[in-house]
Structure formats: structure tokens, C-alpha cells
Motif scaffolding. Structure first.
Motif, PDB file in Angstrom:
ATOM      1  N   GLU A  29       0.811  -1.201   0.000  1.00 44.53           N
ATOM      2  CA  GLU A  29       0.000   0.000   0.000  1.00 44.53           C
ATOM      3  C   GLU A  29       0.852   1.262   0.000  1.00 44.53           C
ATOM      4  O   GLU A  29       0.573   2.206  -0.709  1.00 44.53           O
ATOM      5  CB  GLU A  29      -0.953   0.021   1.211  1.00 44.53           C
ATOM      6  CG  GLU A  29      -2.087  -0.981   1.125  1.00 44.53           C
ATOM      7  CD  GLU A  29      -2.988  -0.729  -0.069  1.00 44.53           C
ATOM      8  OE1 GLU A  29      -3.339   0.442  -0.348  1.00 44.53           O
ATOM      9  OE2 GLU A  29      -3.334  -1.725  -0.759  1.00 44.53           O
ATOM     10  N   ARG A  30       1.930   1.246   0.799  1.00 44.36           N
ATOM     11  CA  ARG A  30       2.833   2.399   0.835  1.00 44.36           C
ATOM     12  C   ARG A  30       3.525   2.595  -0.516  1.00 44.36           C
ATOM     13  O   ARG A  30       3.783   3.719  -0.935  1.00 44.36           O
ATOM     14  CB  ARG A  30       3.865   2.244   1.946  1.00 44.36           C
ATOM     15  CG  ARG A  30       3.300   2.528   3.322  1.00 44.36           C
ATOM     16  CD  ARG A  30       4.400   2.701   4.354  1.00 44.36           C
ATOM     17  NE  ARG A  30       5.337   1.583   4.432  1.00 44.36           N
ATOM     18  CZ  ARG A  30       5.173   0.499   5.182  1.00 44.36           C
ATOM     19  NH1 ARG A  30       4.097   0.359   5.898  1.00 44.36           N
ATOM     20  NH2 ARG A  30       6.079  -0.460   5.198  1.00 44.36           N
ATOM     21  N   MET A  31       3.840   1.498  -1.207  1.00 46.21           N
ATOM     22  CA  MET A  31       4.503   1.597  -2.503  1.00 46.21           C
ATOM     23  C   MET A  31       3.576   2.210  -3.545  1.00 46.21           C
ATOM     24  O   MET A  31       4.031   2.882  -4.468  1.00 46.21           O
ATOM     25  CB  MET A  31       5.007   0.215  -2.946  1.00 46.21           C
ATOM     26  CG  MET A  31       6.181  -0.255  -2.125  1.00 46.21           C
ATOM     27  SD  MET A  31       6.680  -1.958  -2.434  1.00 46.21           S
ATOM     28  CE  MET A  31       6.932  -1.986  -4.169  1.00 46.21           C
ATOM     29  N   LYS A  32       2.278   1.984  -3.420  1.00 49.03           N
ATOM     30  CA  LYS A  32       1.305   2.549  -4.352  1.00 49.03           C
ATOM     31  C   LYS A  32       1.233   4.069  -4.233  1.00 49.03           C
ATOM     32  O   LYS A  32       0.936   4.762  -5.170  1.00 49.03           O
ATOM     33  CB  LYS A  32      -0.081   1.957  -4.101  1.00 49.03           C
ATOM     34  CG  LYS A  32      -0.212   0.528  -4.536  1.00 49.03           C
ATOM     35  CD  LYS A  32      -1.608   0.006  -4.233  1.00 49.03           C
ATOM     36  CE  LYS A  32      -1.727  -1.465  -4.520  1.00 49.03           C
ATOM     37  NZ  LYS A  32      -3.037  -2.001  -4.132  1.00 49.03           N
ATOM     38  N   GLU A  33       1.489   4.578  -2.993  1.00 49.61           N
ATOM     39  CA  GLU A  33       1.404   6.031  -2.748  1.00 49.61           C
ATOM     40  C   GLU A  33       2.522   6.721  -3.381  1.00 49.61           C
ATOM     41  O   GLU A  33       3.159   7.250  -3.850  1.00 49.61           O
ATOM     42  CB  GLU A  33       1.396   6.322  -1.249  1.00 49.61           C
ATOM     43  CG  GLU A  33       0.178   5.791  -0.578  1.00 49.61           C
ATOM     44  CD  GLU A  33       0.246   5.967   0.925  1.00 49.61           C
ATOM     45  OE1 GLU A  33       1.188   6.572   1.439  1.00 49.61           O
ATOM     46  OE2 GLU A  33      -0.651   5.483   1.604  1.00 49.61           O
TER      47      GLU A  33
END
Length: 125
Positions: free
Chosen positions: A121-125
Motif C-alpha cells: 500500500e505504501r509503494m502505491k502512494e
């Protein structure tokens, strides 16, 4: 003449004292108020001193005014404190482990899928 305040209004206040349950403040016209610990940010706050200090000036939103004129305020809509919440959400897995309970090997195996999803999820941001 005392300034007229209304619920929902933003006002700059000076921190005059800190207790375990919140921070006492004064408005520019010397009205007393309180920022309760639950109104510092949406996330759990263990110690108000981590976020506020005596003498600091902050922009806060009025959430209520009692019959004596004392004001209850919130920092939850203050951009600085919103950004602090975002920073806490983006902490690394290692920091989260340090801040929380000690994990054994079985718990690590159980927690790993959750941590992988959080990282994705953090990588998507």
C-alpha cells in the motif's frame, strides 16, 4: 470588549500549561481554554508533551464553549498535526515493532502477511 467566539471557528492560542489529560490555552484576549488529549490528533496520544509545549502558539478549532465562556478546542483539523499523523502511518515495520509488543517467531509468521500488504500500500502512494 471581549471577542465573540463561535463553534467551528479557528483561533490561534498559546499553550499555558500541560497536564496528562490535555493542554490549557489562552486566546489573544485572555480567555481560557483546553485542548483535551483526545483532540490533539485522531491517532492515540500517549503523552501530550510529545506534540505540545508550554509557550507554543497553535491554530485550533473551537469545538464547544461552556456557559462560563471556557473554550474547548481541537487540533485534529490543523494541517501540521494532520501531517504528523501521516508520518506516523508511514513508519517502517521495524519502528512499529519497537513501539509495540515483543514478537516471537510464531507471531512474526502470523504478522508477516499483514506487513507485506502494508508495504504494498505504501509503494502505491
Amino acid at each position: 470588549m471581549a471577542k465573540k467566539y463561535r463553534i467551528g471557528q479557528f483561533v490561534k492560542v498559546k499553550i499555558t500549561g500541560i497536564q496528562s489529560y490535555g493542554a490549557f490555552v489562552k486566546t489573544p484576549d485572555n480567555r481560557d481554554g483546553l485542548i483535551h488529549i483526545s483532540e490533539v490528533m485522531n491517532d492515540y496520544v500517549h503523552d501530550v508533551n510529545q506534540y505540545l509545549s508550554k509557550g507554543q502558539i497553535v491554530k485550533a478549532k473551537i469545538v464547544s464553549i461552556d456557559e462560563n465562556g471556557k473554550i474547548s478546542l481541537s487540533l485534529k483539523e490543523n494541517e501540521y498535526f494532520k501531517n504528523e499523523e501521516k508520518k506516523r502511518d508511514k513508519r517502517s515495520v521495524l519502528e512499529k515493532i519497537k513501539d509495540s509488543e515483543k514478537y516471537g517467531f510464531q507471531t512474526l509468521a502470523e504478522r508477516m502477511p499483514v506487513w507485506i500488504e502494508e508495504a504494498k500500500e505504501r509503494m502505491k502512494e
